[in-house]
Design a protein around this motif. Structure first.
Motif, mmCIF file in Angstrom:
data_model
loop_
_atom_site.group_PDB
_atom_site.id
_atom_site.type_symbol
_atom_site.label_atom_id
_atom_site.label_comp_id
_atom_site.label_asym_id
_atom_site.label_seq_id
_atom_site.Cartn_x
_atom_site.Cartn_y
_atom_site.Cartn_z
ATOM 1 N N GLY A 140 46.100 42.658 29.416
ATOM 2 C CA GLY A 140 45.497 43.753 29.075
ATOM 3 C C GLY A 140 44.757 44.812 30.584
ATOM 4 N N LEU A 141 44.013 46.038 30.826
ATOM 5 C CA LEU A 141 43.539 46.116 31.298
ATOM 6 C C LEU A 141 42.128 46.035 31.618
ATOM 7 C CD1 LEU A 141 43.296 48.618 33.622
ATOM 8 C CD2 LEU A 141 42.558 50.513 31.772
ATOM 9 N N VAL A 142 41.772 44.974 32.393
ATOM 10 C CA VAL A 142 40.510 45.153 33.481
ATOM 11 C C VAL A 142 40.171 45.277 34.674
ATOM 12 C CG1 VAL A 142 41.357 42.931 34.032
ATOM 13 C CG2 VAL A 142 38.991 42.187 33.227
ATOM 14 N N GLN A 143 38.719 45.229 35.438
ATOM 15 C CA GLN A 143 38.075 45.629 36.065
ATOM 16 C C GLN A 143 38.255 44.725 37.052
ATOM 17 O OE1 GLN A 143 34.151 47.889 35.915
ATOM 18 N NE2 GLN A 143 35.660 49.717 35.082
ATOM 19 N N ALA A 144 38.467 44.487 38.218
ATOM 20 C CA ALA A 144 38.233 43.894 39.100
ATOM 21 C C ALA A 144 37.151 43.025 39.271
ATOM 22 C CB ALA A 144 38.209 44.267 40.782
ATOM 23 N N GLY A 145 37.001 41.700 38.710
ATOM 24 C CA GLY A 145 36.079 41.154 39.167
ATOM 25 C C GLY A 145 36.046 39.886 37.532
ATOM 26 N N GLY A 146 37.211 41.026 36.446
ATOM 27 C CA GLY A 146 36.808 40.455 35.334
ATOM 28 C C GLY A 146 37.611 39.553 35.067
ATOM 29 N N SER A 147 37.466 38.938 33.508
ATOM 30 C CA SER A 147 38.041 38.135 32.722
ATOM 31 C C SER A 147 39.271 38.020 32.008
ATOM 32 C CB SER A 147 37.305 36.850 32.914
ATOM 33 O OG SER A 147 36.405 36.198 33.966
ATOM 34 N N LEU A 148 40.304 37.285 31.461
ATOM 35 C CA LEU A 148 41.047 37.742 30.717
ATOM 36 C C LEU A 148 41.950 36.162 29.903
ATOM 37 C CD1 LEU A 148 43.826 40.518 31.518
ATOM 38 C CD2 LEU A 148 41.951 40.560 29.925
ATOM 39 N N ARG A 149 42.469 35.903 28.906
ATOM 40 C CA ARG A 149 42.354 34.387 28.492
ATOM 41 C C ARG A 149 43.300 34.767 27.974
ATOM 42 N NH1 ARG A 149 40.956 30.606 23.499
ATOM 43 N NH2 ARG A 149 41.297 28.137 24.716
ATOM 44 N N VAL A 162 42.038 33.516 33.487
ATOM 45 C CA VAL A 162 41.911 34.040 34.917
ATOM 46 C C VAL A 162 40.890 34.629 34.405
ATOM 47 C CG1 VAL A 162 44.597 34.315 35.082
ATOM 48 C CG2 VAL A 162 43.059 35.897 33.212
ATOM 49 N N ASP A 163 40.063 34.088 35.803
ATOM 50 C CA ASP A 163 38.798 35.188 35.769
ATOM 51 C C ASP A 163 38.774 35.519 37.880
ATOM 52 O OD1 ASP A 163 37.453 31.580 34.719
ATOM 53 O OD2 ASP A 163 37.001 33.933 33.788
ATOM 54 N N SER A 164 37.693 36.009 37.762
ATOM 55 C CA SER A 164 38.007 37.122 39.227
ATOM 56 C C SER A 164 38.848 37.750 39.593
ATOM 57 C CB SER A 164 37.089 36.512 40.437
ATOM 58 O OG SER A 164 36.202 35.270 39.703
ATOM 59 N N LEU A 165 39.063 38.381 38.293
ATOM 60 C CA LEU A 165 40.383 39.093 38.900
ATOM 61 C C LEU A 165 40.637 40.175 39.820
ATOM 62 C CD1 LEU A 165 41.644 39.521 35.030
ATOM 63 C CD2 LEU A 165 43.164 38.581 37.153
ATOM 64 N N LYS A 166 41.265 39.526 41.177
ATOM 65 C CA LYS A 166 41.592 41.179 41.922
ATOM 66 C C LYS A 166 43.032 42.019 41.595
ATOM 67 C CE LYS A 166 40.568 36.741 44.974
ATOM 68 N NZ LYS A 166 41.319 36.445 46.909
ATOM 69 N N PRO A 167 42.662 42.641 42.209
ATOM 70 C CA PRO A 167 43.478 44.487 42.161
ATOM 71 C C PRO A 167 45.388 44.101 42.334
ATOM 72 C CG PRO A 167 41.880 45.501 43.170
ATOM 73 C CD PRO A 167 41.898 43.550 43.070
ATOM 74 N N GLU A 168 45.658 42.744 42.995
ATOM 75 C CA GLU A 168 47.028 41.966 43.071
ATOM 76 C C GLU A 168 47.260 41.018 42.009
ATOM 77 O OE1 GLU A 168 44.219 42.757 45.093
ATOM 78 O OE2 GLU A 168 44.136 40.419 46.620
ATOM 79 N N GLY A 169 46.039 41.319 41.522
ATOM 80 C CA GLY A 169 46.986 40.525 40.047
ATOM 81 C C GLY A 169 47.854 40.830 39.086
ATOM 82 N N THR A 170 47.776 42.659 39.399
ATOM 83 C CA THR A 170 48.237 43.240 38.367
ATOM 84 C C THR A 170 49.954 42.896 38.397
ATOM 85 O OG1 THR A 170 46.972 44.988 39.031
ATOM 86 C CG2 THR A 170 48.976 45.689 38.015
ATOM 87 N N ALA A 171 50.169 41.815 37.469
ATOM 88 C CA ALA A 171 51.728 41.257 37.088
ATOM 89 C C ALA A 171 51.866 41.757 35.907
ATOM 90 C CB ALA A 171 51.393 40.441 38.128
ATOM 91 N N GLN A 220 51.372 41.496 29.997
ATOM 92 C CA GLN A 220 50.867 42.850 31.116
ATOM 93 C C GLN A 220 49.673 42.606 31.103
ATOM 94 O OE1 GLN A 220 52.897 45.265 33.518
ATOM 95 N NE2 GLN A 220 51.049 44.651 35.059
ATOM 96 N N VAL A 221 49.120 42.258 32.261
ATOM 97 C CA VAL A 221 47.894 42.334 33.331
ATOM 98 C C VAL A 221 47.844 43.177 33.896
ATOM 99 C CG1 VAL A 221 46.246 41.212 33.955
ATOM 100 C CG2 VAL A 221 47.212 39.995 32.516
ATOM 101 N N THR A 222 46.606 44.258 33.932
ATOM 102 C CA THR A 222 46.687 45.740 34.724
ATOM 103 C C THR A 222 44.919 45.154 35.588
ATOM 104 O OG1 THR A 222 48.430 46.644 34.219
ATOM 105 C CG2 THR A 222 46.777 47.632 35.336
ATOM 106 N N VAL A 223 44.945 45.186 36.717
ATOM 107 C CA VAL A 223 43.383 45.601 37.118
ATOM 108 C C VAL A 223 43.277 46.157 37.830
ATOM 109 C CG1 VAL A 223 42.014 43.772 38.044
ATOM 110 C CG2 VAL A 223 44.010 42.267 37.649
ATOM 111 N N SER A 224 42.349 47.202 37.271
ATOM 112 C CA SER A 224 41.544 48.125 38.068
ATOM 113 C C SER A 224 40.454 47.754 39.248
ATOM 114 C CB SER A 224 40.570 49.371 36.897
ATOM 115 O OG SER A 224 39.998 49.227 36.940
ATOM 116 N N SER A 225 40.488 48.746 39.998
ATOM 117 C CA SER A 225 39.742 48.387 41.651
ATOM 118 C C SER A 225 38.695 49.086 41.370
ATOM 119 C CB SER A 225 40.476 48.395 42.947
ATOM 120 O OG SER A 225 40.745 50.163 42.469
#
Length: 123
Positions: free
Chosen positions: A10-19, A83-92, A118-123
């Motif tokens: 999904g779409l998550v802000q930088a620093g966010g988490s997904l499972r 996936v914790d502390s996601l970074k924008p470069e983790g978009t993939a 799809q994982v999208t990390v917004s800055s």
């Protein structure tokens, strides 16, 4: 034959988490070593994490160590990637894969693949 289906992206802000979850099925499914990879647009598919059939000694790419956690629930035939502390470069697109030959970090050594989530990390 083993079928793999990923979910949880999904779409998550930088620093966010997904499972992320990877559900496995198949007539001859048995606990096997599983891995997670990711592929950003225009980039190669990179190793993220792997867990052996016994669940011992998970392996992580240096870029995710300390932020991602791989686990498995064989009763549910499911492997997870927290996936914790996601970074924008983790978009993939994140893929799970199964039943590799060594070495576990090489994508071409895996026999079965899911379609990806799809994982999208917004800055």
């Amino acid at each position: 034959q083993v079928q793999l289906v990923e979910s949880g992206g999904g779409l998550v802000q930088a620093g966010g988490s997904l499972r992320l979850a990877c559900a496995a099925s198949g007539r001859t499914f048995r606990p096997v070593t599983m891995g997670w990879f990711r592929q950003a647009p225009g980039k190669e598919r990179d190793f993220v994490a792997a867990i052996t059939w016994s669940g011992n000694t998970p392996d992580y790419a240096d870029s995710v160590k300390g932020r991602f956690t791989i686990s498995r629930d064989d009763a549910k035939n499911t492997v997870y990637l927290q996936v914790d502390s996601l970074k924008p470069e983790g978009t993939a697109v994140y893929y799970c894969a199964a039943d590799p030959k060594l070495p576990l970090r090489l994508s071409r050594r895996y026999n079965y693949w899911g379609q990806g989530t799809q994982v999208t990390v917004s800055s």
